[in-house]
Scaffold this motif. Structure first.
Motif, PDB file in Angstrom:
ATOM      1  N   GLU A  24       7.283 -47.403 -62.371  1.00  0.00           N
ATOM      2  CA  GLU A  24       8.574 -46.664 -61.672  1.00  0.00           C
ATOM      3  C   GLU A  24       8.111 -46.550 -60.210  1.00  0.00           C
ATOM      4  O   GLU A  24       9.084 -46.727 -59.398  1.00  0.00           O
ATOM      5  CB  GLU A  24       8.876 -45.491 -62.418  1.00  0.00           C
ATOM      6  CG  GLU A  24       9.299 -45.429 -63.458  1.00  0.00           C
ATOM      7  CD  GLU A  24       9.312 -44.209 -64.542  1.00  0.00           C
ATOM      8  OE1 GLU A  24      10.340 -43.824 -65.291  1.00  0.00           O
ATOM      9  OE2 GLU A  24       8.605 -43.436 -64.152  1.00  0.00           O
ATOM     10  N   ALA A  25       6.909 -46.226 -60.048  1.00  0.00           N
ATOM     11  CA  ALA A  25       6.389 -46.208 -58.673  1.00  0.00           C
ATOM     12  C   ALA A  25       6.555 -47.624 -57.879  1.00  0.00           C
ATOM     13  O   ALA A  25       7.124 -48.016 -56.807  1.00  0.00           O
ATOM     14  CB  ALA A  25       4.976 -45.625 -58.558  1.00  0.00           C
ATOM     15  N   VAL A  68      -1.208 -47.953 -51.877  1.00  0.00           N
ATOM     16  CA  VAL A  68      -2.456 -48.477 -51.800  1.00  0.00           C
ATOM     17  C   VAL A  68      -2.791 -49.752 -52.287  1.00  0.00           C
ATOM     18  O   VAL A  68      -3.038 -50.847 -52.146  1.00  0.00           O
ATOM     19  CB  VAL A  68      -3.674 -47.484 -52.184  1.00  0.00           C
ATOM     20  CG1 VAL A  68      -5.099 -48.292 -52.197  1.00  0.00           C
ATOM     21  CG2 VAL A  68      -3.659 -46.328 -51.148  1.00  0.00           C
ATOM     22  N   VAL A  69      -2.464 -49.752 -53.753  1.00  0.00           N
ATOM     23  CA  VAL A  69      -2.493 -50.973 -54.835  1.00  0.00           C
ATOM     24  C   VAL A  69      -1.521 -52.106 -54.156  1.00  0.00           C
ATOM     25  O   VAL A  69      -2.093 -53.205 -54.345  1.00  0.00           O
ATOM     26  CB  VAL A  69      -2.431 -50.563 -56.296  1.00  0.00           C
ATOM     27  CG1 VAL A  69      -2.364 -51.790 -57.003  1.00  0.00           C
ATOM     28  CG2 VAL A  69      -3.328 -49.425 -56.581  1.00  0.00           C
ATOM     29  N   LYS A  70      -0.608 -51.946 -53.855  1.00  0.00           N
ATOM     30  CA  LYS A  70       0.438 -53.050 -53.410  1.00  0.00           C
ATOM     31  C   LYS A  70      -0.061 -53.801 -52.446  1.00  0.00           C
ATOM     32  O   LYS A  70      -0.019 -54.911 -52.438  1.00  0.00           O
ATOM     33  CB  LYS A  70       1.805 -52.270 -52.795  1.00  0.00           C
ATOM     34  CG  LYS A  70       2.773 -53.236 -52.629  1.00  0.00           C
ATOM     35  CD  LYS A  70       4.088 -52.650 -52.342  1.00  0.00           C
ATOM     36  CE  LYS A  70       4.871 -51.966 -53.537  1.00  0.00           C
ATOM     37  NZ  LYS A  70       6.061 -51.311 -53.267  1.00  0.00           N
ATOM     38  N   GLN A 100       9.412 -40.296 -63.782  1.00  0.00           N
ATOM     39  CA  GLN A 100       9.530 -39.376 -64.662  1.00  0.00           C
ATOM     40  C   GLN A 100       8.022 -38.798 -64.930  1.00  0.00           C
ATOM     41  O   GLN A 100       7.116 -39.476 -64.811  1.00  0.00           O
ATOM     42  CB  GLN A 100      10.246 -39.848 -65.794  1.00  0.00           C
ATOM     43  CG  GLN A 100      11.421 -40.702 -65.914  1.00  0.00           C
ATOM     44  CD  GLN A 100      12.495 -39.823 -65.263  1.00  0.00           C
ATOM     45  OE1 GLN A 100      12.557 -38.476 -65.630  1.00  0.00           O
ATOM     46  NE2 GLN A 100      13.598 -40.327 -64.427  1.00  0.00           N
ATOM     47  N   PRO A 101       8.109 -37.561 -65.181  1.00  0.00           N
ATOM     48  CA  PRO A 101       6.859 -36.853 -65.409  1.00  0.00           C
ATOM     49  C   PRO A 101       6.278 -37.292 -66.859  1.00  0.00           C
ATOM     50  O   PRO A 101       6.888 -37.748 -67.599  1.00  0.00           O
ATOM     51  CB  PRO A 101       7.203 -35.429 -65.609  1.00  0.00           C
ATOM     52  CG  PRO A 101       8.696 -35.239 -65.933  1.00  0.00           C
ATOM     53  CD  PRO A 101       8.995 -36.475 -65.400  1.00  0.00           C
ATOM     54  N   TYR A 151       1.287 -41.215 -58.246  1.00  0.00           N
ATOM     55  CA  TYR A 151       1.427 -42.286 -58.638  1.00  0.00           C
ATOM     56  C   TYR A 151       2.048 -43.223 -57.424  1.00  0.00           C
ATOM     57  O   TYR A 151       1.698 -44.198 -57.365  1.00  0.00           O
ATOM     58  CB  TYR A 151       2.706 -42.421 -59.815  1.00  0.00           C
ATOM     59  CG  TYR A 151       2.081 -42.004 -61.108  1.00  0.00           C
ATOM     60  CD1 TYR A 151       1.115 -43.155 -61.920  1.00  0.00           C
ATOM     61  CD2 TYR A 151       2.111 -41.182 -61.798  1.00  0.00           C
ATOM     62  CE1 TYR A 151       0.758 -43.088 -62.631  1.00  0.00           C
ATOM     63  CE2 TYR A 151       1.511 -40.749 -63.054  1.00  0.00           C
ATOM     64  CZ  TYR A 151       0.684 -41.865 -63.501  1.00  0.00           C
ATOM     65  OH  TYR A 151       0.253 -41.590 -64.768  1.00  0.00           O
ATOM     66  N   ARG A 152       3.087 -42.439 -56.628  1.00  0.00           N
ATOM     67  CA  ARG A 152       3.682 -43.279 -55.583  1.00  0.00           C
ATOM     68  C   ARG A 152       2.463 -43.592 -54.568  1.00  0.00           C
ATOM     69  O   ARG A 152       2.723 -44.671 -53.937  1.00  0.00           O
ATOM     70  CB  ARG A 152       4.808 -42.431 -54.918  1.00  0.00           C
ATOM     71  CG  ARG A 152       6.055 -42.365 -55.653  1.00  0.00           C
ATOM     72  CD  ARG A 152       7.259 -41.781 -55.041  1.00  0.00           C
ATOM     73  NE  ARG A 152       7.236 -40.438 -55.173  1.00  0.00           N
ATOM     74  CZ  ARG A 152       7.849 -39.545 -55.984  1.00  0.00           C
ATOM     75  NH1 ARG A 152       8.670 -40.257 -57.013  1.00  0.00           N
ATOM     76  NH2 ARG A 152       7.629 -38.212 -55.904  1.00  0.00           N
TER      77      ARG A 152
END
Length: 910
Positions: free
Chosen positions: A347-348, A242-244, A355-356, A236-237
Motif C-alpha cells: 500500500e505504501a 528510502v527503499v524506493k 491500513q493498520p 511504512y510510508r
C-alpha cells in the motif's frame, strides 16, 4: 517392469474401483421404469419412506439404488436432465467419501445431487462447497428446484447475511456456500458467548466442488480473523521512500525468484542505514541492533514489495486499495490481505491508504477445517496430478470417471520460440486464422498484464474479442458462457470462469436468464429459450464444422493442473476441439526452471527469426520442470500443516472447553477449582518443597495474596507460629478466600453471581487465547533460525508451543481468580456509553465484520456485552493514577493507566 505387468494383468487401482461401481449401475437402471410410472405425489413420498427405513435400521448404502433412481426421475421431471450411467458412478464415488475426477462438461453439478439427496435423508445436513458466491447462489437455485420437489430444504451461505439468516441456512437439509464463508462461520461461532448465537450445527458431510482449487491452491494460506493493533502506517510510508531509491541500484539487493526471497547485500545495508539516519528513523546503533528490530522488519517487507511483487500480476490497485490476484484462477481476492506487514508495504509502494496492521484473534487452515467433517468428498476436472497430496493430507482417494462420450479433442505439441515477441506474433496469427474460419478461440494467459498485452495486439489487428480477468470479475460467467459462439475470441486469465460450461454455439440458458432478469424459470424464461434456440443451434453446427473450441495457451503454468483445466474446456461431451501451447525462452517457467543453455543450443541448431522448435521431448522436459514446482509447493503446504497441526490440537481443546463452559448451567465449581489452583501456585512459589521456615518468602506471599486476591491476611505472622507448615498456610488462605467470595456472592445474589462467573470466564478465556495466538505467531516467525544450531525447528516449535499453552492456562486461572475476587457490581448506576465497536478483519478473502462482543475494559476489568444482560463490572480499588492499586497486571494486558498500550510496553517495562 513388474508394476507394468501387474497393471496389464489386473488393471490399475482406478480400473478396479470403476469395475466394482459399474456393477451397481444395473441395479439403479432396473428401477427406472417402475420409478417413471409413479405419480409426482408418489415420487415425492419416497423421501418420507426412505427416512422411515433409516429409522428402522437401514443404512444409506442399502438405500442407494432406490434413492439414485428417485433423484434421476425427479431431475427428468423438474430440470429436464437425466443422469448418464457415468454420472451415477460419479455419485457413488462421492457417496463413498472420495474425489471424482470428471472432465469439463460432464455435469458435475448434476452428479452431486445424487449423494447430496441420499446423505441429506439422515437429517444431519449436507454442505456443498463452491469457489465463489455466484456459483453457490446459481447451484442452490438451480438444484434447489430438484431438492424442494423431493421435500428437502435448501439454504445458501454468501457474504452479507445476518446471523439469523445464516442459522436458517445451516438448519436446511442442503446448504450451499463458499469455502471462505463456511470457514469464517466456524471461527466466528467459536468467538460467540451463547450457544443460541452460534449459526453452524455439528458437521456431517461435505462435497467440495473444484476440490483441487480449494484444498490444494487455497490451502497455502490460513483463514484469519484479526483485530487492529498499533498503527504504524506512517513508518511504512517513510521506509518506502528510502527503499524506493535503494532498489534502483540492483547491486544493493539479492533476489531469488525461485524461492521468492529478497535480501540486502552488505552495500545495500550500509546505504539503507545511511538514508535511515538522514531521515531521522535510525537514531542510535546500526540497523541490526536489537532495539531496531521493528525497523529491519519494515525495510525487509518494503524490499519484498518492490522487487518480488508486480502490479497487474500479483495484485491490482482499485478504489484506493491493493487487491491480491489469485495466481491460480486470476480472480481478485477481495478483502484478502498479505500478512506480517507485507500488504501495508505494498500500500505504501502504490501510494494508497495504508491500513493498520492486525492481531490474530482466530485462525484455521483449510486442511484442518475440512478434516472436521466425518465424511468429505470432492469433484473436479483435474485431481489426478495431485492424488498423492489428497491421499496424504486428507485421506481422500481420487477416482477418474470415464467420459460419457469419448474425447475428440486434438492436443498438439508445444511450440517454443526464442523470444516473447515471436511467440505473440505466432499466437495472433493463429487466432486470426481460426476466427476467419468461424472457429471459437479461448486464449489462456497467466496474468492480467499478459492478457492485456494480447488484447492490445488483437486491437491493433482490429480483431473483436472479450477479456476475462480480475478486472472484469463480475461479468466472468456471462462472458465465458458465450465463448463457444462461432468466431468468438475470449482471453481468460488462468481459466477464470470455472464452473460455467463453454457450449458450442453459445449457452442458451444464460442468454435466456439475462433476458428474464436473472430468473431460471417462468414464462419469460421459457419464451427467451424458444426465441434463441434456432440461432444457438445454427451456431453450434457452424462451430463444430470449423473444428470446435480452439484452446491456445500463451505460456505454461507452474502447475500441470492449471494447464489441464484450460485444455479441458475444449472437447466437451464429445465435441470436436483442439489445444495448442506456445512458449518462449523468456517465459517465467522456462527462465527460472529451464536450462540456461537452451537459448544457445537453439541458435546453434540454426533456429531463425520467427521459427519454433516442436518436439514431444520438449513437452516431457516441461512436464519435469512442472513436477519439480508442484513437489516444492506440496512441501510448502505440508510444512504449513505440520506447524498448524500443533496449533490445531490446542485450538480443538480450547474450542471444546469453551463450548463446555457455554453448555454448563453454571461454572461455579470450575471457578472454585481455578481459585484453589491459583492459591496453590502462590503458596508453592513462596514455600518450596522441603524448605526450612526461614527460607519461606512470606513477605512476598502476603503481598501476592493482597494484590491478586484482594485479601489482607497476616501471612508473615502465621510464619512465626510454632509447628505451622505449608499445608496449613494454604488451607488458611483458601478458607479466607472462600469466606470472602461467599460474602460477595451473597451480597450480589447467587443467580446474578453465576451469570457473572460464566460471562467473565468466557471473556478472559478469549483474551488469554488471543494473546497466546500472538505468542505463537512470534514463535513461528523466528523458529526457523534454530536450524542454524542443529536443532529441528518443528520439534522446537512443538516443545515451546506446549510450554506456552501451559502458561496460558496458568494465566487464565490467575486472571479469573483475581477479577472475580475483586469485582463489585453497580446495579443502580446508569449503564455506560457503549464500547466503541472493534472491527474484525477476516482474511482469505476477508469481508469486514464488526462486533467484538466483549472487549477488555480499562483497569484490567472486563466490560460485558450489551446483549449479556449484566450490569457493568469494575475491579475494586483500581485507580489509573495510582500504580499501588493495580495489583498484579499480566504483561500482555492493557496498562491500567489507560494509555491503550500493553502493560509490558508501558508501566511494566523493565
Amino acid at each position: 517392469m513388474f508394476a507394468r505387468i501387474a497393471r496389464a494383468l489386473f488393471g490399475t487401482s482406478n480400473d478396479r474401483a470403476l469395475k466394482r461401481l459399474q456393477a451397481q449401475v444395473p441395479q439403479v437402471n432396473a428401477l427406472e421404469a417402475a420409478t417413471a410410472a409413479l405419480s409426482d405425489e408418489a415420487l415425492q413420498g419416497r423421501t418420507a419412506e426412505f427416512r422411515q427405513k433409516l429409522a428402522n435400521g437401514a443404512s444409506l448404502d442399502d438405500l442407494l439404488p432406490e434413492a439414485f433412481a428417485t433423484v434421476r426421475e425427479a431431475a427428468k421431471r423438474v430440470l429436464g436432465l437425466r443422469h448418464f450411467d457415468v454420472q451415477l458412478i460419479g455419485g457413488m464415488v462421492l457417496h463413498e467419501g472420495k474425489i471424482a475426477e470428471m472432465k469439463t462438461g460432464e455435469g458435475k453439478t448434476l452428479v452431486a445431487t445424487l449423494p447430496v439427496y441420499l446423505n441429506a435423508l439422515s437429517g444431519k445436513g449436507v454442505h456443498v462447497v463452491t469457489v465463489n458466491d455466484y456459483l453457490a447462489k446459481r447451484d442452490a437455485e438451480w438444484m434447489g428446484r430438484l431438492y424442494r420437489f423431493l421435500g428437502l430444504t435448501t439454504g445458501v451461505i454468501v457474504h452479507g447475511l445476518t446471523d439469523e439468516e445464516r442459522r436458517e441456512a445451516y438448519a436446511a437439509d442442503v446448504t450451499y456456500g463458499t469455502n471462505n464463508e463456511f470457514g469464517f462461520d466456524y471461527l466466528r461461532d467459536n468467538m460467540k458467548y451463547r450457544l443460541e448465537e452460534m449459526v453452524q450445527r455439528d458437521f456431517n458431510f461435505a462435497i467440495v466442488d473444484e476440490v483441487d482449487s480449494i484444498l490444494i491452491d487455497e490451502a497455502r494460506t490460513p483463514l484469519i480473523i484479526s483485530g487492529p493493533s498499533e498503527d504504524s502506517s506512517d513508518l511504512y510510508r517513510r521506509v518506502d521512500a528510502v527503499v524506493k531509491l535503494l532498489v534502483e541500484d540492483k547491486s544493493t539487493y539479492d533476489k531469488d525468484e525461485k524461492q521468492r526471497t529478497a535480501n540486502l547485500t552488505d552495500q545495500g545495508s550500509e546505504t539503507v542505514e545511511e538514508r535511515l539516519r538522514e531521515a531521522g528513523m535510525l537514531e542510535e546503533g546500526n540497523l541490526y541492533d536489537f532495539h531496531n528490530v521493528t525497523l529491519v522488519h519494515h525495510v525487509n517487507q518494503s524490499l519484498r514489495a518492490h522487487v518480488l511483487f508486480a502490479r497487474d500480476v500479483d495484485y491490482i490497485v482499485r478504489d484506493d486499495k491493493v487487491v491480491i490476484i489469485d495466481e491460480f484462477t486470476g480472480r481478485m481476492m477481495e478483502g484478502r490481505r498479505y500478512s506480517d506487514g507485507l500488504h501495508q508495504a505494498l500500500e505504501a509502494k502504490e501510494h494508497v491508504t495504508v491500513q493498520p496492521e492486525n492481531q490474530t484473534l482466530a485462525s484455521i487452515t483449510f486442511q484442518n477445517y475440512f478434516r472436521l467433517y466425518p465424511k468429505l468428498a470432492g469433484m473436479t476436472g483435474t485431481a489426478a496430478t495431485e492424488a498423492d497430496e489428497f491421499a496424504e493430507i486428507y485421506k481422500l482417494e481420487v477416482v477418474e470417471i470415464p467420459t460419457n462420450v469419448p474425447v475428440a479433442r486434438k492436443d498438439q505439441d508445444d511450440e517454443v520460440y526464442r523470444s516473447a515477441r515471436e511467440k505473440y506474433e505466432a499466437v495472433i496469427s493463429l487466432i486470426d486464422e481460426a476466427r476467419t474460419r468461424g472457429q471459437p478461440v479461448l486464449v489462456g494467459t497467466t496474468s492480467i498484464e499478459k492478457s492485456e498485452l494480447i488484447s492490445g495486439l488483437l486491437k491493433s489487428r482490429k480483431i473483436p474479442h472479450n477479456v476475462l480477468n480480475a478486472r472484469y470479475h463480475e461479468q466472468e460467467a456471462a462472458i465465458i458462457a458465450q465463448a463457444g459462439r462461432p468466431g468468438a475470441v475470449t482471453i481468460a486469465t488462468n481459466m477464470a470462469g470455472r464452473g460455467t460450461d463453454i457450449q458450442l454455439g453459445g449457452n442458451i440458458e444464460m442468454l435466456a436468464r439475462q433476458e428474464a432478469g436473472g430468473l431460471g424459470e417462468g414464462p419469460e424464461f421459457e419464451a427467451a429459450i424458444a426465441r434463441h434456440k434456432p440461432e444457438v443451434e445454427a451456431g453450434r453446427a457452424r462451430a463444430k464444422e470449423a473444428g470446435g473450441l480452439f484452446v491456445i495457451g500463451t505460456e505454461r503454468h507452474e502447475s500441470r493442473r492449471i494447464d489441464n483445466q484450460l485444455r479441458g474446456r475444449s472437447g466437451r461431451q464429445g465435441d470436436p476441439g483442439a489445444s495448442h501451447f506456445f512458449l518462449s525462452l523468456e517465459d517465467d517457467l522456462m527462465r527460472i526452471f529451464g536450462s540456461d543453455r537452451m537459448g544457445g543450443m537453439l541458435q546453434k541448431l540454426g533456429l531463425k527469426e520467427g521459427e519454433a522448435i516442436v518436439h514431444p521431448w520438449i513437452n516431457k522436459a516441461l512436464e519435469k520442470a512442472q513436477k519439480k514446482v508442484e513437489a516444492r509447493n506440496f512441501d510448502t503446504r505440508k510444512n504449513l500443516l505440520k506447524y498448524d497441526d500443533v496449533m490445531n490440537d490446542q485450538r480443538r481443546e480450547v474450542y471444546a472447553q469453551r463450548k463446555a463452559f457455554m453448555q454448563a448451567p453454571e461454572v461455579a465449581e470450575t471457578v472454585a477449582e481455578m481459585r484453589r489452583e491459583c492459591i496453590g501456585g502462590l503458596v508453592d512459589a513462596a514455600i518450596p518443597e522441603n524448605a526450612y521456615p526461614e527460607q519461606w518468602d512470606l513477605e512476598g506471599l502476603e503481598a501476592k495474596v493482597r494484590d491478586q486476591l484482594g485479601l489482607e491476611l497476616p501471612v508473615i505472622a502465621w510464619g512465626k507460629e510454632e509447628g505451622i507448615d505449608e499445608t496449613q498456610v494454604r488451607e488458611r488462605i483458601e478458607a479466607a478466600a472462600e469466606q470472602h467470595y461467599a460474602a460477595k456472592a451473597a451480597n450480589i445474589g447467587p443467580d446474578l453471581m453465576r451469570m457473572v462467573e460464566k460471562s467473565l470466564l468466557l471473556q478472559i478465556f478469549d483474551q488469554v487465547w488471543k494473546e497466546h495466538l500472538l505468542s505463537l505467531d512470534h514463535l513461528r516467525q523466528g523458529i526457523g533460525l534454530r536450524a542454524y544450531g542443529q536443532r529441528d525447528p518443528l520439534n522446537e516449535y512443538k516443545s515451546e508451543a506446549f510450554g506456552l499453552f501451559n502458561t496460558m492456562l496458568s494465566d487464565l486461572r490467575e486472571r479469573v481468580t483475581s477479577v472475580l475476587m475483586r469485582i463489585e457490581l453497580q446495579p443502580n448506576q446508569p449503564p455506560p456509553a457503549p464500547e466503541p465497536v472493534r472491527v474484525m478483519d477476516m482474511r482469505h478473502p476477508e469481508p469486514a465484520m464488526a462486533g467484538a462482543e466483549m472487549a477488555l475494559a480499562d483497569g484490567g476489568g472486563f466490560a460485558p456485552s450489551p446483549s449479556s444482560g449484566l450490569p457493568p463490572l469494575r475491579s475494586e480499588a483500581v485507580d489509573p493514577a495510582d500504580p499501588t492499586t493495580w495489583g498484579r497486571t499480566p504483561r500482555n494486558a492493557p496498562c491500567p493507566c489507560g494509555s491503550g498500550k500493553k502493560f509490558k510496553h508501558c508501566h511494566g517495562r523493565a
